[in-house]
Design a protein around this motif. Sequence first.
Motif: not given
Length: 232
Positions: A126-131, A179-183, A198-201
């Motif tokens: 929930d912190q970024a569109p992609l982790v 890779y954790v993607w928001q849909r 945008p992504m977070r590590p």
Amino acid sequence: MARVIATICARGGSKGLPRKNVLPFAGQPLIAHTIAQALACPGIDGVYVSTDDDEIAAVAQAHGARVPYRRPAALASDQAPKIPAIEHLVQHLEGAGARIDVVVDLQPTSPLREPHDIAGALALADQAPLVVSVTEPSHNPYYSLVEVQADGTLALSKSTGAARRQDVPAVWGLNGSIYVWQRAALRQAAGQGFWTVPMRPFAMPRERSVDIDDALDFAMAEWLFQRREAGR
């Protein structure tokens, strides 16, 4: 509650290490380790494999994953990028009535991750569109990574004038494991490219970050796996 699935993309063709996705690794086919890790993560509601290969499909199903179809050849060549294959799988599931909010894509050639790594990355969803999972690289572009110049000499890829490793900015290398993607972000990346999102590590140690591409990687990963298991 968010609907979360795991995807595992595994082509039949592999030039660096033929048939690597089903090669025996620590007593099981390589892909089986990633399937087991995903199934052991309580935040994941279903594990799906995208493959063009009948043997991989059979192995995946035998170890608890779902294989809804064979991936089209256009998405399974050496040149085909992975993100469209993930998007294709998700669209297929949605077309069958599934609601999908988060997609956790797991690389089958990263067998050293553990379920808590997946859970840790998913906790940041929930912190970024992609982790993306990352690890500390063996070479730092500010300190030891160099490029050949026009005159044939070497120069640092990036330079701050710092003389000590401790004085340069921290850098990370994508290890490809998680890779954790928001849909919506997955859809955007499939159409516009990975780096538009945008992504977070999510940091992982180097000993759990080996990506198997060739026989040397395979041997190193298996040695690390056996050493870890012996210490438990």
